[in-house]
Design a protein around this motif. Structure first.
Motif, PDB file in Angstrom:
ATOM      1  N   ALA A  42       0.998  -1.241  -0.281  1.00 47.09           N
ATOM      2  CA  ALA A  42       0.251  -0.106   0.114  1.00 47.09           C
ATOM      3  C   ALA A  42       0.961   1.133  -0.049  1.00 47.09           C
ATOM      4  O   ALA A  42       1.830   1.385   1.039  1.00 47.09           O
ATOM      5  CB  ALA A  42      -1.019  -0.503   1.472  1.00 47.09           C
ATOM      6  N   LYS A  43       0.304   2.655  -1.367  1.00 48.49           N
ATOM      7  CA  LYS A  43       0.955   3.849  -0.884  1.00 48.49           C
ATOM      8  C   LYS A  43       0.177   4.733  -0.379  1.00 48.49           C
ATOM      9  O   LYS A  43      -0.785   4.521  -0.254  1.00 48.49           O
ATOM     10  CB  LYS A  43       1.424   3.831  -2.368  1.00 48.49           C
ATOM     11  N   PRO A  44       0.772   5.594  -0.369  1.00 47.60           N
ATOM     12  CA  PRO A  44      -0.367   6.545   0.489  1.00 47.60           C
ATOM     13  C   PRO A  44      -1.495   7.002  -0.127  1.00 47.60           C
ATOM     14  O   PRO A  44      -2.747   6.639   0.013  1.00 47.60           O
ATOM     15  CB  PRO A  44       0.785   7.963   0.313  1.00 47.60           C
ATOM     16  N   HIS A  45      -1.529   6.734  -1.925  1.00 54.88           N
ATOM     17  CA  HIS A  45      -2.422   7.579  -2.588  1.00 54.88           C
ATOM     18  C   HIS A  45      -2.471   6.215  -3.702  1.00 54.88           C
ATOM     19  O   HIS A  45      -3.948   6.383  -4.854  1.00 54.88           O
ATOM     20  CB  HIS A  45      -2.327   8.218  -3.323  1.00 54.88           C
ATOM     21  N   SER A  46      -1.917   5.201  -3.415  1.00 55.67           N
ATOM     22  CA  SER A  46      -2.489   4.058  -4.434  1.00 55.67           C
ATOM     23  C   SER A  46      -1.951   2.481  -4.192  1.00 55.67           C
ATOM     24  O   SER A  46      -1.318   2.686  -2.742  1.00 55.67           O
ATOM     25  CB  SER A  46      -1.442   3.934  -5.835  1.00 55.67           C
ATOM     26  N   LEU A  47      -1.651   1.508  -4.864  1.00 58.62           N
ATOM     27  CA  LEU A  47      -1.873   0.263  -4.440  1.00 58.62           C
ATOM     28  C   LEU A  47      -1.373  -0.695  -5.497  1.00 58.62           C
ATOM     29  O   LEU A  47      -0.810  -0.122  -5.866  1.00 58.62           O
ATOM     30  CB  LEU A  47      -2.985  -0.582  -4.117  1.00 58.62           C
ATOM     31  N   TYR A  48      -0.562  -1.526  -4.912  1.00 61.47           N
ATOM     32  CA  TYR A  48       0.112  -1.889  -6.131  1.00 61.47           C
ATOM     33  C   TYR A  48       0.014  -3.576  -5.401  1.00 61.47           C
ATOM     34  O   TYR A  48      -0.130  -4.376  -4.600  1.00 61.47           O
ATOM     35  CB  TYR A  48       2.110  -1.849  -5.640  1.00 61.47           C
ATOM     36  N   GLY A  49       0.590  -4.381  -6.624  1.00 59.69           N
ATOM     37  CA  GLY A  49       0.001  -5.819  -6.871  1.00 59.69           C
ATOM     38  C   GLY A  49       0.595  -6.618  -8.057  1.00 59.69           C
ATOM     39  O   GLY A  49       1.268  -6.364  -8.895  1.00 59.69           O
ATOM     40  N   GLU A  50       0.532  -7.993  -7.762  1.00 62.25           N
ATOM     41  CA  GLU A  50       0.763  -9.089  -8.273  1.00 62.25           C
ATOM     42  C   GLU A  50      -0.258  -9.510  -9.358  1.00 62.25           C
ATOM     43  O   GLU A  50      -1.720  -9.756  -8.888  1.00 62.25           O
ATOM     44  CB  GLU A  50       1.742 -10.475  -7.622  1.00 62.25           C
ATOM     45  N   PHE A  51      -0.295  -9.819 -10.685  1.00 62.41           N
ATOM     46  CA  PHE A  51      -1.163 -10.060 -11.460  1.00 62.41           C
ATOM     47  C   PHE A  51      -1.582 -11.560 -11.680  1.00 62.41           C
ATOM     48  O   PHE A  51      -0.574 -12.377 -10.862  1.00 62.41           O
ATOM     49  CB  PHE A  51      -0.938  -9.778 -13.086  1.00 62.41           C
ATOM     50  N   LEU A  52      -2.524 -11.233 -10.949  1.00 57.75           N
ATOM     51  CA  LEU A  52      -3.862 -13.252 -11.283  1.00 57.75           C
ATOM     52  C   LEU A  52      -4.022 -13.394 -11.846  1.00 57.75           C
ATOM     53  O   LEU A  52      -3.625 -14.298 -12.653  1.00 57.75           O
ATOM     54  CB  LEU A  52      -4.806 -13.406  -9.865  1.00 57.75           C
ATOM     55  N   GLY A  53      -4.932 -13.163 -13.157  1.00 57.37           N
ATOM     56  CA  GLY A  53      -5.569 -13.281 -14.579  1.00 57.37           C
ATOM     57  C   GLY A  53      -6.082 -12.155 -15.234  1.00 57.37           C
ATOM     58  O   GLY A  53      -7.018 -11.603 -14.130  1.00 57.37           O
TER      59      GLY A  53
END
Ligand code: SF4
Length: 433
Positions: A420-431
């Motif tokens: 989690a960043k202050p104004h966005s989320l980061y993640g991994e592609f699942l499909g």
């Protein structure tokens, strides 16, 4: 609303035979779409016009302005910016080709500040849409609220709602074209009151807007967002419609502007904090988690330290998913401009920072709670920060970035949130879905 107006203007111009270009270089005609919500934006347009003229070595283009500055200033624009040959008010977007024709025929100064005609259709060509996947669909324009600090009712005129049948037809068409998301837009979408109820008869709902939401949901388009909602016209049935329909996105933008009843009265917002809090409770108690965002103005004339403390208390209590904070600035022509601007610039700046810090800490907690969960993202393009990353929004309107390829643009994908960043989320592609 301005992007939607530009799309309409482009639609009219192309169908009248004009060729559109993204660059001002070499263009025969330049039309500036203007915003007057803040005085700075208004000043900027005239600076841009001068800049374009200085840059152009050869034949000068025909210059026109449309939008809110055009509506408010009218023919006075011709004195303040002599290169401008035509002025198109907010209700005249559909008549641009006719106005332009008059200028090309030699008329020196042409203006149209009239209202939109009932016979004018609101259609926008898919070619002119700002995105191939997300479309803005105006449902109401104008505003009757007259908040004391705001210029919009003067620049956009009174509220006019489109018929539901027209809106639903447009959304169906967009869905057939492969659009994944529509955003129903208007100064106050939940003040939606069409003259005729055609297209809504068979839908349940406590207000025309919640009926409209159900009608649009029935088209089956994957995502429907709507903004902005006005607190005084907010009905719990909006939450009911979201609970019933998965494709109505779980995000509500409900501007509160201040946490003080005294300031709300001075702003003439027409509701009290207690009413706002009831709406927040309804939203927070919904069966689906609904993301809530808001706007706040700090330093409104007469806002005392106690009033500002009330705002801080409200923000702490509401736990907004996002907050747009503005320092009050006087807008010529509004009732608030006649009030003494009693809060100094340094005090406004200090209140802004205090509120921003509080919101950041609230938001941090909310964004962190997404880590480990799976979200659905509509992929909009490459991230501006890292070209190997794709970016898009969740249904609850959170920005999500993840490692991916451009082939995913326009697709709905599943992403596991890893950071989690202050104004966005980061993640991994699942499909992809
Ligand atoms: S509701 Fe108030 S702030 Fe919003 S556009 Fe209308 S007058 Fe302006």
């Amino acid at each position: 609303m301005n992007v939607a107006d530009s799309e309409r203007a482009a639609t009219r111009l192309r169908s009248a035979g004009y060729e559109l270009t993204d660059s001002s270089e070499g263009a025969d005609v330049l039309i500036f779409n203007t915003c007057s919500v803040r005085e700075k934006a208004e000043r900027k347009v005239f600076q841009r016009i001068n800049h374009v003229r200085r840059e152009r070595a050869g034949k000068q283009p025909l210059i026109g302005i449309m939008g809110c500055v055009a509506q408010l200033e009218g023919r006075a624009v011709f004195d303040s910016s002599p290169p401008v040959r035509f002025v198109i008010g907010t209700g005249a977007t559909d008549r641009i080709p006719e106005l332009l024709e008059r200028v090309e025929d030699g008329e020196e100064r042409v203006s149209d500040l009239g209202i939109r005609q009932e016979t004018e259709v609101w259609d926008v060509s898919p070619v002119e849409r700002h995105s191939k996947h997300i479309a803005f669909v105006p449902v109401i324009e104008g505003c009757n609220k007259f908040c004391t600090y705001c210029i919009v009712p003067y620049s956009r005129g009174r509220e006019r709602s489109r018929t539901a049948a027209e809106i639903v037809t447009e959304v169906r068409h967009l869905s057939d074209l492969g659009y994944k998301e529509v955003q129903l837009i208007g100064q106050n979408v939940n003040s939606y009151r069409p003259k005729a109820v055609d297209g809504l008869e068979k839908f349940s709902g406590a207000t025309p807007f919640s009926k409209l939401l159900r009608a649009v949901a029935s088209t089956g388009i994957p995502r429907i967002k709507f903004t902005t909602s006005f607190p005084r016209d907010f009905h719990p049935d909006i939450v009911g419609a979201i609970e019933e329909n998965e494709n109505l996105c779980n995000w509500i933008h409900l501007p509160v502007q201040t946490g003080s009843n005294r300031v709300l009265r001075a702003m003439r917002r027409g509701h009290q904090i207690e009413d706002y809090w009831k709406h927040v409770e309804t939203i927070k108690n919904a069966r689906r988690r609904i993301s809530l965002t808001s706007d706040i103005i700090v330093g409104f004339p007469c806002e005392t330290a106690e009033d500002f403390a009330d705002t801080l208390g409200l923000v702490e209590r509401c736990r907004f998913d996002g907050l747009y904070i503005f320092k009050y600035s006087e807008r010529k022509g509004t009732p608030a401009a006649r009030l003494t601007d009693s809060v100094s610039a340094s005090e406004k700046a200090s209140r802004f920072i205090t509120l921003e810090r509080l919101q950041t800490s609230v938001q941090e907690g909310i964004y962190n709670s997404y880590v480990g969960s799976e979200v659905t993202v509509l992929v909009e393009g490459a991230s501006a920060r890292a070209s190997v990353d794709m970016t898009g929004h969740t249904a609850c309107n959170k920005v999500v970035n993840f490692r991916g390829t451009s082939g995913l643009v326009g697709r709905l994908v599943r992403v596991r949130v890893t950071e989690a960043k202050p104004h966005s989320l980061y993640g991994e592609f699942l499909g992809a879905m």
